[in-house]
Structures are given as structure tokens and as C-alpha cells.
Design a protein around this motif. Structure first.
Motif, PDB file in Angstrom:
ATOM      1  N   LEU A   1       7.484  18.881 -86.509  1.00 13.95           N
ATOM      2  CA  LEU A   1       7.236  20.214 -85.966  1.00 13.95           C
ATOM      3  C   LEU A   1       6.131  20.180 -84.907  1.00 13.95           C
ATOM      4  O   LEU A   1       6.265  20.797 -83.846  1.00 13.95           O
ATOM      5  N   ALA A   2       5.068  19.449 -85.161  1.00 11.69           N
ATOM      6  CA  ALA A   2       3.978  19.332 -84.185  1.00 11.69           C
ATOM      7  C   ALA A   2       4.455  18.640 -82.907  1.00 11.69           C
ATOM      8  O   ALA A   2       4.093  19.035 -81.796  1.00 11.69           O
ATOM      9  N   GLU A   3       5.286  17.616 -83.065  1.00 10.51           N
ATOM     10  CA  GLU A   3       5.822  16.901 -81.906  1.00 10.51           C
ATOM     11  C   GLU A   3       6.704  17.821 -81.057  1.00 10.51           C
ATOM     12  O   GLU A   3       6.591  17.845 -79.834  1.00 10.51           O
ATOM     13  N   ARG A   4       7.556  18.590 -81.707  1.00 14.46           N
ATOM     14  CA  ARG A   4       8.424  19.529 -80.985  1.00 14.46           C
ATOM     15  C   ARG A   4       7.598  20.596 -80.269  1.00 14.46           C
ATOM     16  O   ARG A   4       7.918  20.994 -79.158  1.00 14.46           O
ATOM     17  N   GLN A   5       6.524  21.059 -80.908  1.00 13.98           N
ATOM     18  CA  GLN A   5       5.675  22.074 -80.281  1.00 13.98           C
ATOM     19  C   GLN A   5       5.004  21.512 -79.038  1.00 13.98           C
ATOM     20  O   GLN A   5       4.921  22.181 -78.016  1.00 13.98           O
ATOM     21  N   SER A   6       4.546  20.259 -79.091  1.00 13.68           N
ATOM     22  CA  SER A   6       3.917  19.662 -77.914  1.00 13.68           C
ATOM     23  C   SER A   6       4.931  19.482 -76.789  1.00 13.68           C
ATOM     24  O   SER A   6       4.611  19.646 -75.612  1.00 13.68           O
ATOM     25  N   GLU A   7       6.189  19.151 -77.136  1.00 16.16           N
ATOM     26  CA  GLU A   7       7.238  19.049 -76.120  1.00 16.16           C
ATOM     27  C   GLU A   7       7.503  20.405 -75.472  1.00 16.16           C
ATOM     28  O   GLU A   7       7.650  20.495 -74.248  1.00 16.16           O
ATOM     29  N   LEU A   8       7.552  21.460 -76.279  1.00 15.21           N
ATOM     30  CA  LEU A   8       7.756  22.809 -75.735  1.00 15.21           C
ATOM     31  C   LEU A   8       6.610  23.206 -74.812  1.00 15.21           C
ATOM     32  O   LEU A   8       6.832  23.795 -73.752  1.00 15.21           O
TER      33      LEU A   8
END
Length: 175
Positions: free
Chosen positions: A33-40
């Protein structure tokens, strides 16, 4: 009988789960989830920067890459949502806008780009008001834009037809 078997399997699976395993699963999900948020966040920053500089994401290849990925036949299955039925829009010379940048005439691809160009001090004018020395470039720009529109339309027709074959929809002709 199968209900009893399912209940037994659930109880067996519940016994095998330990608090440590559940914590591992939660940690993994939180890291994803943290990785996806940084990508967004990175994507949003790129989009904001492009808009500030007067570019559209299509000009940078952002949307085109997504269309190419979506148009691969392997990605189409009966579970996919219905794609938007493509409509071919012809380019009318009189309704197009142009601007001059770095001494070259350019076609305004989207009207969202217009404000960014004007903020940078670049005049955006209709075809009728293009300077005479650039008039010969209008036809070439429109031909290039029409060619790109046909290519994009044909890609969308491929996706549509793949979906239509599976779901009994209307098959479209490429241009």
C-alpha cells in the motif's frame, strides 16, 4: 455433505493461522500500500509539472502507452468491462487552433493546453488567422493529426472488435 467438508477445511485453516503469520500478511499488505501511494504521488507530480509547462500527457506519451497496453489481444477476455465504442472524428480545418513555438507552426491538440500556452505568452489562433508565412504548414499538420487519429481509432476498433466477438456486439471496420 460438502457443507460439512467445507466447515472442516475452514477449521483446519483457522488452526494453521497463527498471530505471527497474520502479522506477516499485514506487514506485506502495508508495504504494498505504501509503495502504491508513492507511485500515485509521483504520477500526480509528473502530471502537475507537465500541465505547468503547457504540455498534455498525450504529448508526453503517457496516455498513448496506456492505450497500447489496453489494445493487446491478450488483455481482452470475457470478464473485461465493455470498452467504449470508438467514433471517428474528422478534423475540420476551420475549427482547429494553431500556435507558433520555436519558429514552427504547431497544431493545438487539446483545448486544455491552450491556457498553459497563453500563460507562457504564446498566441493561440484559429486557422484563418495564422500568419501567411506559416499557411503552407497547416495542411501538413492536419494530415499528420489525421494520420494519428486514424491510427488511434484503428487500435480502439481492434479492442472493440475483440470484445464484440466474445459478447456478440457489432463489429466495426478499420479506416
Amino acid at each position: 455433505m460438502s457443507l460439512l467438508l467445507d466447515k472442516r477445511e475452514l477449521k483446519k485453516a483457522a488452526r494453521e493461522l497463527t498471530l505471527a503469520k497474520l502479522n506477516d500478511v499485514l506487514e506485506t499488505l502495508q508495504s504494498v500500500l505504501a509503495e502504491r501511494q508513492s507511485e500515485l504521488d509521483a504520477i500526480n507530480e509528473i502530471e502537475r509539472f507537465a500541465r505547468e509547462k503547457g504540455f498534455t500527457l498525450e504529448q508526453l506519451g503517457y496516455k498513448q502507452v496506456q492505450e497500447v497496453v489496453a489494445s493487446t489481444p491478450a488483455s481482452v477476455s470475457s470478464d473485461d468491462k465493455k470498452p467504449v465504442k470508438p467514433k471517428f472524428k474528422t478534423l475540420n480545418k476551420d475549427s482547429q487552433y494553431f500556435y507558433v513555438e520555436n519558429g514552427k507552426l504547431q497544431l493545438l491538440r487539446t483545448h486544455t493546453m491552450k491556457k498553459g500556452l497563453q500563460e507562457r505568452g504564446i498566441d493561440v489562433v484559429p486557422a484563418a488567422k495564422v500568419d501567411k508565412k506559416f499557411a503552407k504548414d497547416i495542411e501538413r499538420l492536419l494530415a499528420d493529426a489525421t494520420e494519428q487519429a486514424v491510427t488511434n481509432y484503428n487500435q480502439k476498433v481492434l479492442v472493440w472488435n475483440d470484445w464484440a466477438r466474445v459478447n456478440g456486439g457489432e463489429l466495426l471496420e478499420q479506416r
